[in-house]
Design an enzyme around this catalytic site. Structure first.
Site, PDB file in Angstrom:
ATOM      1  CB  CYS A   1      -0.987  -0.053   1.165  1.00 45.53           C
ATOM      2  SG  CYS A   1      -2.428   1.026   0.966  1.00 45.53           S
TER       3      CYS A   1
ATOM      4  CG  HIS B   1      -3.296  -3.812   3.412  1.00 50.45           C
ATOM      5  ND1 HIS B   1      -2.339  -3.150   4.151  1.00 50.45           N
ATOM      6  CD2 HIS B   1      -3.978  -2.846   2.731  1.00 50.45           C
ATOM      7  CE1 HIS B   1      -2.429  -1.843   3.935  1.00 50.45           C
ATOM      8  NE2 HIS B   1      -3.412  -1.638   3.069  1.00 50.45           N
TER       9      HIS B   1
ATOM     10  CD  GLU C   1      -0.569  -5.770   5.842  1.00 50.51           C
ATOM     11  OE1 GLU C   1      -0.980  -4.584   5.928  1.00 50.51           O
ATOM     12  OE2 GLU C   1      -0.251  -6.307   4.750  1.00 50.51           O
TER      13      GLU C   1
END
Length: 219
Positions: free
Chosen positions: A89, A195, A197
């Site tokens: 990002c 994302h 994660e």
């Protein structure tokens, strides 16, 4: 493989990345402050991560100020020596501003912040459900560069629907050719808007992000 996560003023996904790497992927993680320069604890077999957020408040352009931070000077040197670097990002935006990756990230085509689950896939992979959250995630480049990225196999992920179809409707930001992530020619620097994660824990009901780290060789 050891990971270093850089923290900038305005980072807000640094702890998410730390927890995903340490708790879900069982990796050694060190947090790195943007004003520091020392990467002596890392070798080119390790990986430096630039997390999501709004570094320096996204003033000027997203990532434009972070590109000049002391730590980023060391990260650029680390990457040029062959060390692995992942930008997610805002981290992707910083990598483009640092010229470690080509192209630019522009305001979403619909001019609105988007925050939802999206589907992405590699050239020969199955669709993965990975969250997106950005206002300036529209990857753009001229046609020559876009062709080069495809020919050189530098497009790591494209937006698709849940069945793997690459369609305009599956593109959350209007990115050229549905591009969600790219890598450099050397194959050691990766940038992506989604994302991973945020999709590594069974407690959150989604572990597709683990496949992203595996695909990038960061597992």
């Amino acid at each position: 493989m050891k990971f270093g996560v850089v923290v900038f003023p305005g980072s807000n996904c640094d702890q998410d990345m730390h927890d995903a790497l340490q708790n879900d992927l069982n990796k050694e993680v060190q947090m790195l402050w943007h004003k520091d320069k020392d990467l002596s604890n890392f070798t080119t077999d390790d990986c430096i991560v630039l997390p999501g957020g709004f570094s320096y408040g996204d003033y000027l352009r997203c990532g434009a100020i972070a590109r000049f931070s002391p730590m980023m000077q060391s990260v650029i040197e680390f990457a040029n020596k062959g060390g692995k670097v992942l930008g997610v990002c805002n981290g992707f935006q910083i990598l483009c501003e640092s010229h470690l990756l080509p192209g630019v990230l522009m305001m979403n085509a619909h001019r609105q912040f988007v925050c939802k689950n999206a589907f992405i896939k590699s050239a020969d992979g199955t669709p993965l459900k990975i969250p997106v959250a950005h206002g300036d995630g529209r990857f753009q480049a001229d046609e020559k560069l876009l062709d080069e990225l495809q020919v050189n196999n530098q497009i790591i992920y494209t937006y698709c629907d849940k069945n793997g179809n690459i369609t305009p409707e599956a593109n959350p930001n209007g990115a050229a050719r549905n591009i969600a992530g790219i890598r450099n020619k050397a194959g050691n620097v990766f940038g992506m808007m989604p994302h991973p994660e945020r999709a590594t824990s069974s407690l959150l009901g989604n572990v597709d992000g683990v496949e992203v780290f595996k695909f990038l060789g960061l597992n």
